[in-house]
Write an enzyme that holds these catalytic residues in place. Structure first.
Site, PDB file in Angstrom:
ATOM      1  N   GLU A 174       6.049 -16.068 -33.321  1.00 23.35           N
ATOM      2  CA  GLU A 174       6.611 -17.311 -33.843  1.00 23.35           C
ATOM      3  C   GLU A 174       8.115 -17.347 -33.687  1.00 23.35           C
ATOM      4  O   GLU A 174       8.752 -16.342 -33.409  1.00 23.35           O
ATOM      5  CB  GLU A 174       6.254 -17.472 -35.318  1.00 23.35           C
ATOM      6  CG  GLU A 174       6.369 -16.216 -36.167  1.00 23.35           C
ATOM      7  CD  GLU A 174       7.731 -15.555 -36.203  1.00 23.35           C
ATOM      8  OE1 GLU A 174       8.732 -16.307 -36.345  1.00 23.35           O
ATOM      9  OE2 GLU A 174       7.821 -14.327 -36.101  1.00 23.35           O
ATOM     10  N   GLU A 317       8.996 -13.163 -33.172  1.00 23.10           N
ATOM     11  CA  GLU A 317       8.647 -13.581 -31.811  1.00 23.10           C
ATOM     12  C   GLU A 317       7.323 -12.986 -31.338  1.00 23.10           C
ATOM     13  O   GLU A 317       6.798 -13.370 -30.302  1.00 23.10           O
ATOM     14  CB  GLU A 317       9.743 -13.220 -30.798  1.00 23.10           C
ATOM     15  CG  GLU A 317      11.108 -13.772 -31.130  1.00 23.10           C
ATOM     16  CD  GLU A 317      12.195 -13.324 -30.159  1.00 23.10           C
ATOM     17  OE1 GLU A 317      11.857 -12.689 -29.123  1.00 23.10           O
ATOM     18  OE2 GLU A 317      13.371 -13.604 -30.429  1.00 23.10           O
TER      19      GLU A 317
END
Length: 351
Positions: A174, A317
């Site tokens: 994310e 991430e």
């Protein structure tokens, strides 16, 4: 809602007979029983998920959900909200840590705009925006119940599409400035844990910043009063669009009998949400690393999972998730390619 309900009903038990076969074979290999620890546990669980002793995991897909947060205006991040968009541009230009690590692990990136404030015109970006960022959860719910369901279903559809395009295993990641705040809120509501024990520095807050973050989360919980027995209410009240999207990916992949790898705190909050919606999903979930964020290990404990690595990472991430992907290849290599005691002519331990 129909897509979500259908998906929840399609998540089944693992293939126990295949898991038993995997255990028997592992015990016959030229090593002391259980000596490869979590690699053996991984091989058994993979056999149960895929219904195969030696599943093929060549096609790895890493799905990144991008979304903004209204609560960012409360000063809960060390970075401005514009960094969400800037980092997505960096992903698309192949310049971020996740790009480097995903390439090294053989994973294909799929980046999804599920709730960014700004729009990006790039064909490499999957455009599935539910809304332009959540609302400030200290002043009301982060999103409506319908928006939460919509975000979950975006994730389900992205998982389904990835599998239809050949994905064998999916990892989750994310990006969204301030997203450790809703993640910690989701964790606190579901578990009842003290915020002082689960809230961390996020992108690098100082001590005063962490105190403010705790206060903001408490105010959001007090204002919205989410029902911990109603996962959709928790998600809508104090969650995030990318949290919902990743939870949907996990549910969708599980329904299609594919393994899913959890990353750090935000991904783990998504896993906890998916678990609260359908406890059986955890059978399809694998941990990766232990984040430096204190709440991360608390979620693993809630899910009865243990991280494989601890590199003191807290980037997000999906960096920890893709780092763990080679372990899955090695787990399959071990159970498939090692010789048994009989094949190698090696004596077993004394009876």
């Amino acid at each position: 809602m129909k897509t979500l309900e259908k998906t929840l009903n399609e998540i089944n038990e693992l293939d126990q007979k295949m898991m038993d076969k995997a255990q028997i074979r592992l015990d016959q290999l030229t090593k002391p029983q259980g000596s490869l620890g979590k690699l053996e546990e991984m091989a058994i669980k993979l056999a149960g998920i895929y219904g195969e002793l030696f599943p093929e995991l060549q096609n790895k897909v890493h799905i990144i959900m991008a979304g903004d947060h209204g609560v960012a205006e409360e000063g809960v991040s060390a970075y401005p909200q514009s960094v969400t968009t800037q980092m997505v541009h960096n992903f698309l230009a192949n310049g971020a840590a996740i790009n480097v690590l995903a390439e090294g692990s053989g994973a294909k990136l799929k980046i999804v705009d599920i709730g960014m404030i700004e729009d990006i015109d790039n064909d490499l970006l999957v455009k599935a925006k539910i809304k332009a960022g959540t609302e400030n959860m200290t002043k009301g719910p982060a999103m409506t119940r319908e928006e939460a369901v919509g975000a979950l279903e975006v994730g389900i559809e992205q998982a389904k599409k990835a599998v239809e395009e050949g994905a064998d295993i999916i990892s989750t990641g994310e990006v969204g400035i301030a997203n450790t705040t809703p993640s910690s809120a989701v964790l606190a509501v579901f578990t009842g844990l003290d915020l002082n024990k689960v809230v961390g520095k996020g992108t690098g807050l100082n001590e005063e910043g962490v105190k403010n973050k705790i206060d903001v989360i408490q105010r959001a919980i007090d204002y919205n009063k989410p029902d911990k027995e109603d996962a959709l209410d928790v998600l809508a009240s104090v969650g995030g669009l990318e949290i919902a999207g990743m939870a949907g990916v996990m549910l969708g992949a599980a329904a299609m009998k594919k393994a899913v790898v959890i990353d750090g705190l935000i991904s783990a909050a998504a896993a906890l949400t998916a678990y609260k919606l359908c406890p059986g999903v955890v059978k399809y979930l694998f941990p990766s690393h232990k984040s430096a964020e204190p709440g991360h290990i608390k979620i693993y404990e809630e899910l009865n999972l243990e991280p494989y690595i601890d590199l003191q990472m807290r980037l997000g991430e999906g960096t920890g998730a893709v780092l763990a992907l080679p372990f899955f290849d090695q787990a399959v290599n071990i159970i498939r390619d090692m010789a048994t005691f009989e094949e190698a002519g090696v004596s077993k331990e004394n009876d």
